[in-house]
Write an enzyme that holds these catalytic residues in place. Sequence first.
Site, PDB file in Angstrom:
ATOM      1  N   LYS A 195      -3.633  -0.409  -6.407  1.00  0.00           N
ATOM      2  CA  LYS A 195      -2.942   0.710  -5.759  1.00  0.00           C
ATOM      3  C   LYS A 195      -1.450   0.583  -6.000  1.00  0.00           C
ATOM      4  CE  LYS A 195      -2.016   2.749  -1.192  1.00  0.00           C
ATOM      5  NZ  LYS A 195      -2.434   2.808   0.235  1.00  0.00           N
ATOM      6  N   LYS A 209      -2.443  -4.199  -4.072  1.00  0.00           N
ATOM      7  CA  LYS A 209      -1.486  -3.092  -3.884  1.00  0.00           C
ATOM      8  C   LYS A 209      -0.075  -3.599  -4.092  1.00  0.00           C
ATOM      9  CE  LYS A 209       0.111  -0.053  -0.098  1.00  0.00           C
ATOM     10  NZ  LYS A 209      -0.166   0.366   1.295  1.00  0.00           N
ATOM     11  N   ASP A 229      -4.822  -1.978   4.912  1.00  0.00           N
ATOM     12  CA  ASP A 229      -3.871  -2.493   3.931  1.00  0.00           C
ATOM     13  C   ASP A 229      -3.070  -3.631   4.566  1.00  0.00           C
ATOM     14  OD1 ASP A 229      -4.855  -0.139   2.821  1.00  0.00           O
ATOM     15  OD2 ASP A 229      -2.955   0.360   1.833  1.00  0.00           O
TER      16      ASP A 229
END
Length: 248
Positions: free
Chosen positions: A207, A173, A99
Amino acid sequence: MKISQYLDATYLKTADQANLSEEENQQKVVDLVNEAILYDYKLVMIRAKYIPLAKKMLQESNNKILIGTVIGFYEGTYTTAQKLEEAQNAINLGADELDFVVNYEAFKKGEIEFVKNEIIKCTKLCLENQKVVKWIIEVAALTNKEIIVISQLIKSIVFNEFGAEKADWVFVKSSTGFFKTKDNLPNGATFETMQLIAENAKPLKIKAAGGVRDYETAVKMINLGVDRIGTSSSKQIVNKEDNSSIGY
């Protein structure tokens, strides 16, 4: 719905941030991995230094829970070279998913070519190593228009550079969960921001992270199109599902 399979159970504090000794902080990671095994979470999201420990625990329990870590965390202002080095180290340690915090400050300044280059190079490294890559855009630092533009930008880069068949390997995300907001405003995912990401990043995965702490919120996020939820409240979410009479 088996909500545990949407959850990236997260512990990302350093010992200093948690005001703990290194041994105490490592125990937090051990506890998280044991909890993940018990509740069958999709992934544990931890700092890279703890990957070998988590990997050993999961292998010993013959478990297929994934391991994720963060890159350029949490400010995102690392150079592209630094992010690539950090990512390669995480890959070498055995991370399954990475990430990255996008350099949203550069994006806000209009340095689009810099941001594109960062996204291309880091995504390429992950895909070449069969790793899932998630781009944290830090929604609390962006206007709604900026959320739309950067979501579309990441999608266009994936399609143009890597092909539509890689859409399942790349996430947009929402948040790090560490961003400091003014006036105590939300610093993570909200329904509004996740709706904007879903409308502009799909068919990439998305996400929601930061602020998802209960079962009801998690279900609403999933119904908005969220594919994964990053949370430090995984146990509370799963226990509520187990005790709920709602027909999911």
